[in-house]
Motif scaffolding. Structure first.
Motif, short mmCIF file in Angstrom:
data_model
loop_
_atom_site.label_atom_id
_atom_site.label_comp_id
_atom_site.label_asym_id
_atom_site.label_seq_id
_atom_site.Cartn_x
_atom_site.Cartn_y
_atom_site.Cartn_z
N UNK A 59 0.79 -1.22 0.00
CA UNK A 59 0.00 0.00 0.00
C UNK A 59 0.83 1.27 0.00
N UNK A 60 2.11 1.16 -0.24
CA UNK A 60 2.99 2.33 -0.21
C UNK A 60 3.02 3.03 -1.56
N UNK A 61 3.42 4.29 -1.53
CA UNK A 61 3.67 5.04 -2.75
C UNK A 61 5.10 4.69 -3.18
N UNK A 62 5.25 4.14 -4.36
CA UNK A 62 6.54 3.65 -4.84
C UNK A 62 7.15 4.70 -5.75
N UNK A 63 8.45 4.98 -5.54
CA UNK A 63 9.18 5.93 -6.40
C UNK A 63 10.36 5.18 -7.01
N UNK A 64 10.41 5.11 -8.33
CA UNK A 64 11.49 4.39 -9.00
C UNK A 64 12.72 5.30 -9.18
N UNK A 65 13.83 4.78 -9.70
CA UNK A 65 15.05 5.59 -9.82
C UNK A 65 14.90 6.84 -10.69
N UNK A 66 13.94 6.84 -11.62
CA UNK A 66 13.74 8.01 -12.48
C UNK A 66 12.79 9.03 -11.85
N UNK A 67 12.24 8.75 -10.69
CA UNK A 67 11.34 9.67 -10.02
C UNK A 67 9.88 9.47 -10.34
N UNK A 68 9.54 8.42 -11.10
CA UNK A 68 8.14 8.13 -11.40
C UNK A 68 7.49 7.50 -10.18
N UNK A 69 6.22 7.84 -9.93
CA UNK A 69 5.52 7.31 -8.76
C UNK A 69 4.50 6.26 -9.21
N UNK A 70 4.37 5.22 -8.39
CA UNK A 70 3.49 4.10 -8.69
C UNK A 70 2.60 3.81 -7.49
N UNK A 71 1.38 3.39 -7.76
CA UNK A 71 0.49 2.83 -6.77
C UNK A 71 0.32 1.36 -7.12
N UNK A 72 1.03 0.49 -6.44
CA UNK A 72 1.06 -0.92 -6.83
C UNK A 72 1.88 -1.06 -8.10
N UNK A 73 1.26 -1.56 -9.16
CA UNK A 73 1.95 -1.75 -10.44
C UNK A 73 1.66 -0.63 -11.43
N UNK A 74 0.78 0.31 -11.07
CA UNK A 74 0.32 1.33 -12.02
C UNK A 74 1.01 2.66 -11.76
N UNK A 75 1.55 3.27 -12.82
CA UNK A 75 2.16 4.59 -12.68
C UNK A 75 1.07 5.63 -12.52
N UNK A 76 1.20 6.49 -11.51
CA UNK A 76 0.21 7.54 -11.25
C UNK A 76 0.86 8.68 -10.50
N UNK A 77 0.19 9.83 -10.52
CA UNK A 77 0.69 11.00 -9.81
C UNK A 77 0.39 10.85 -8.32
N UNK A 78 1.03 11.72 -7.53
CA UNK A 78 0.83 11.68 -6.09
C UNK A 78 -0.62 12.00 -5.75
N UNK A 79 -1.21 12.98 -6.42
CA UNK A 79 -2.60 13.35 -6.12
C UNK A 79 -3.56 12.23 -6.51
N UNK A 102 18.72 4.58 -5.38
CA UNK A 102 19.50 5.40 -6.32
C UNK A 102 18.74 6.65 -6.74
N UNK A 103 17.57 6.88 -6.16
CA UNK A 103 16.77 8.06 -6.50
C UNK A 103 17.49 9.32 -6.03
N UNK A 104 17.52 10.33 -6.87
CA UNK A 104 18.16 11.60 -6.50
C UNK A 104 17.32 12.30 -5.44
N UNK A 105 18.00 13.01 -4.57
CA UNK A 105 17.34 13.65 -3.43
C UNK A 105 16.31 14.68 -3.86
N UNK A 106 16.58 15.41 -4.95
CA UNK A 106 15.61 16.43 -5.37
C UNK A 106 14.31 15.81 -5.88
N UNK A 107 14.38 14.61 -6.47
CA UNK A 107 13.16 13.93 -6.92
C UNK A 107 12.34 13.46 -5.71
#
Length: 132
Positions: A59-79, A102-107
């Motif tokens: 149930x966590x918000x997942x952030x990949x190395x490129x800064x994309x956010x996922x809910x489970x397996x689906x890419x989605x915005x934070x909102x 490996x995610x950059x701190x600014x992302x």
């Protein structure tokens, strides 16, 4: 002449079926325990020996190395993720964020800022325990 009545011997209990049941239960619980859902299985969280290792990323918000956010397996915005979380009544407890190591701190900072702007202050960053 008086004859003694022959004592009837009871056969010993057969424990083989009981042993079979115990081993089948053991196999079942080993298999059932290994199927736990882990949304962040595709990222490598940063190592931190201070965080509690028992917090899972279900149930966590997942952030990949490129800064994309996922809910489970689906890419989605934070909102969108927050809206989906409210719809499924997962509002209890803190927001869990699992970011790649490996995610950059600014992302990461951008995602945390988006959560803060949405009014969420109870955020837990999921990490894994380092070697001691």
């Amino acid at each position: 002449m008086r004859m003694k009545k022959q004592q009837r011997r009871e056969p010993p209990e057969n424990t083989i079926p009981l042993i079979n049941v115990v081993f089948l239960m053991l196999i079942f619980f080993l298999f059932a325990g290994s199927i736990a859902r882990d949304d962040a299985r595709q990222i490598k969280p940063p190592v931190n020996i201070l965080e509690d290792e028992t917090i899972r990323s279900t149930g966590a918000l997942i952030i990949d190395p490129q800064g994309r956010t996922y809910g489970g397996e689906i890419e989605m915005t934070v909102t969108d993720w927050l809206a989906q979380r409210e719809e499924t009544s997962e509002e209890d407890g803190p927001i869990k964020v699992a970011a790649d190591g490996t995610l950059k701190a600014d992302a990461l900072e951008k995602v945390l800022k988006d959560l803060k702007e949405a009014g969420r202050r109870d955020i837990v960053l999921i990490t894994r325990r380092g070697a001691q």
